[in-house]
Design a protein around this motif. Structure first.
Motif, PDB file in Angstrom:
ATOM      1  N   ILE A 166      -7.699   2.837  -1.949  1.00 23.76           N
ATOM      2  CA  ILE A 166      -6.379   2.214  -1.966  1.00 23.76           C
ATOM      3  C   ILE A 166      -5.583   2.643  -3.193  1.00 23.76           C
ATOM      4  CG2 ILE A 166      -5.136   0.010  -1.918  1.00 23.76           C
ATOM      5  CD1 ILE A 166      -7.928  -1.250  -1.067  1.00 23.76           C
ATOM      6  N   THR A 178       0.829  -1.206   0.000  1.00 21.63           N
ATOM      7  CA  THR A 178       0.000   0.000   0.000  1.00 21.63           C
ATOM      8  C   THR A 178       0.864   1.257   0.000  1.00 21.63           C
ATOM      9  OG1 THR A 178      -1.688  -1.214   1.225  1.00 21.63           O
ATOM     10  CG2 THR A 178      -1.865   1.187   1.181  1.00 21.63           C
ATOM     11  N   THR A 205      -4.349   9.741  -4.868  1.00 20.74           N
ATOM     12  CA  THR A 205      -4.992   8.810  -3.939  1.00 20.74           C
ATOM     13  C   THR A 205      -6.507   9.020  -3.887  1.00 20.74           C
ATOM     14  OG1 THR A 205      -4.826   7.837  -1.728  1.00 20.74           O
ATOM     15  CG2 THR A 205      -4.763  10.232  -1.854  1.00 20.74           C
ATOM     16  N   GLY A 211     -11.054  -0.197   4.987  1.00 21.84           N
ATOM     17  CA  GLY A 211     -10.309   0.496   3.964  1.00 21.84           C
ATOM     18  C   GLY A 211     -10.630   0.112   2.538  1.00 21.84           C
ATOM     19  N   THR A 267      -3.766   5.020   1.612  1.00 25.33           N
ATOM     20  CA  THR A 267      -5.112   4.476   1.826  1.00 25.33           C
ATOM     21  C   THR A 267      -5.840   5.435   2.752  1.00 25.33           C
ATOM     22  OG1 THR A 267      -6.371   2.576   2.654  1.00 25.33           O
ATOM     23  CG2 THR A 267      -4.209   2.951   3.650  1.00 25.33           C
ATOM     24  N   GLN A 272      -6.717  -0.612   4.449  1.00 30.36           N
ATOM     25  CA  GLN A 272      -5.997   0.208   5.425  1.00 30.36           C
ATOM     26  C   GLN A 272      -4.994  -0.718   6.107  1.00 30.36           C
ATOM     27  OE1 GLN A 272      -8.808   2.359   7.882  1.00 30.36           O
ATOM     28  NE2 GLN A 272      -9.709   3.387   6.122  1.00 30.36           N
TER      29      GLN A 272
END
Length: 407
Positions: free
Chosen positions: A79, A50, A175, A76, A53, A145
């Protein structure tokens, strides 16, 4: 074996950073996983490290205990990541790609996906059309997440950024492509916003602010954002939106002060089912208030976009009807005015590539508009608490240090 850490819902008002299994190319049993999905093979998937996030208002509904989400659910659905492993059926996505992940999980094979309705894919959630990462009743795909996450149907779902260095430089903007920017833009599109439109947006949280930016991109003449939170209204004014504080009274009167008429061409509900009343009733939850208000202030023949979340199960609903997502709407008023309205998940793939281009070519600064604020994974519980208190920020988690390193 590589370890993995993630943010998990532990009960109303509580999230924790926990150790969680490293992703495999198979769905395992766990909190919220649909029994029919347990053991599902994912040779078409990719494992991401990741990059960023985000904490979303939809996550906040679960954390407040306002859904049927089970304790232990890894959260989450917004992403962005770096591909570090691909399944044997992946052909085009490559290790090292920096990619955006649409929050909708879609197979790319069913009728709805082929028609561009990726928010209601028929094959990824055994219970109902549509799915998402780390979300209640969405099939049980593990949330992002986390340090690492599995994305199914990688060739179909992932949006690759063309240049790694540029992507990391603009990561706080990019993002937002996983959810709120397309979702807000979808709200404006489905509300019929075009050049010269007047637009009223209920809600100055991140989705409402994204809808305002989207309306500006679409050529709106006047964008009005409404909320109860003065800090969030100030954030809307920072990029040229007009504002209405609904705690001060009927938005219709305030719209008339701004426009000379009490109605707008287009309206967007970016609040959803935890709406509060207006004026003297602002202290009380009244879940139909926003929708009924939009029916009132939208001109005859206009349209209402409804990206705000509504659920079929709300344990904290104000009455028995609200607990099953049933609201008392002035449908007769909407009918009499020939209003059209669009609900449901935004089909992110309909917009994310074009919005990526707008970001990469400096046509929009969505991170600045929503006050993107990077924090560490360990600071996620505090981020949730601050967001719940109305912070005028969009919290962006940095689980692996990419954002800090880029800075």
């Amino acid at each position: 074996m590589t370890t993995n850490r993630a943010v998990a819902y532990k009960g109303p008002g509580k999230v924790e950073v926990v150790d969680t299994p490293y992703p495999e190319f198979e769905l395992k049993d766990g909190p919220g996983v649909n029994p029919a999905n347990i053991g599902r093979k994912v040779p078409h998937g990719a494992i991401l490290r990741t990059v960023s996030t985000n904490i979303c208002g939809s996550d906040q509904h679960m954390v407040r205990g306002r859904t049927t989400a089970p304790a232990g659910l890894v959260l989450g659905h917004e992403i962005t990541g770096e591909v570090i492993e691909v399944g044997p059926d992946v052909e085009f996505v490559q290790v090292g790609d920096i990619v955006s992940v649409p929050f909708n999980i879609a197979c790319g094979r069913c009728r709805n996906c082929k028609e561009g309705k990726t928010g209601i894919c028929l094959n990824v959630n055994p219970d109902r059309p549509g799915s998402a990462y780390g979300y209640v009743d969405m099939g049980g795909w593990v949330g992002g997440q986390a340090e690492y996450v599995l994305v199914p149907y990688a060739d179909w779902n992932l949006l690759r950024f063309p240049d790694r260095d540029q992507a990391l430089e603009k990561i706080l903007d990019l993002t937002m492509l996983s959810d709120i920017f397309p979702t807000g833009f979808h709200g404006a599109v489905t509300a019929g916003v075009g050049p010269g439109s007047t637009v009223y947006i209920a809600g100055a949280g991140p989705v409402g602010l994204a809808a305002a930016v989207g309306a500006q991109l679409l050529g709106a003449a006047v964008v009005i954002v409404a909320d109860l939170n003065e800090d969030r209204l100030a954030q809307a004014r920072s990029f040229g939106a007009e504002t209405v504080n609904v705690a001060e009274g009927d938005p219709r009167d305030q719209i008339e002060q701004l426009l000379g008429v009490p109605e707008v061409d287009s309206a967007v509900d970016a609040v959803g089912f935890e709406a509060r009343g207006h004026g003297a009733e602002a202290a009380h939850e009244a879940p139909a208030t926003v929708l009924n208000s939009l029916f009132d202030v939208t001109a005859a023949g206009g349209a209402v976009g409804i990206p705000g979340l509504y659920v079929t199960g709300d344990p904290g609903g104000v009455d028995d009807a609200a607990k099953v997502g049933s609201l008392s709407l002035r449908l007769g008023l909407g009918w009499a005015k020939s209003l059209s309205f669009t609900t449901g998940q935004c089909p992110v793939m309909r917009y994310n590539r074009q919005l990526m281009q707008a970001i990469l070519h400096d046509r929009v600064q969505i991170a600045k508009a929503v006050n993107a604020t990077p924090i560490s994974l360990d600071d996620a519980p505090q981020g949730y608490a601050d967001f719940d208190q109305g912070a005028a920020r969009k919290f962006v988690l940095d689980p692996n240090g990419y954002i800090a390193d880029a800075a």
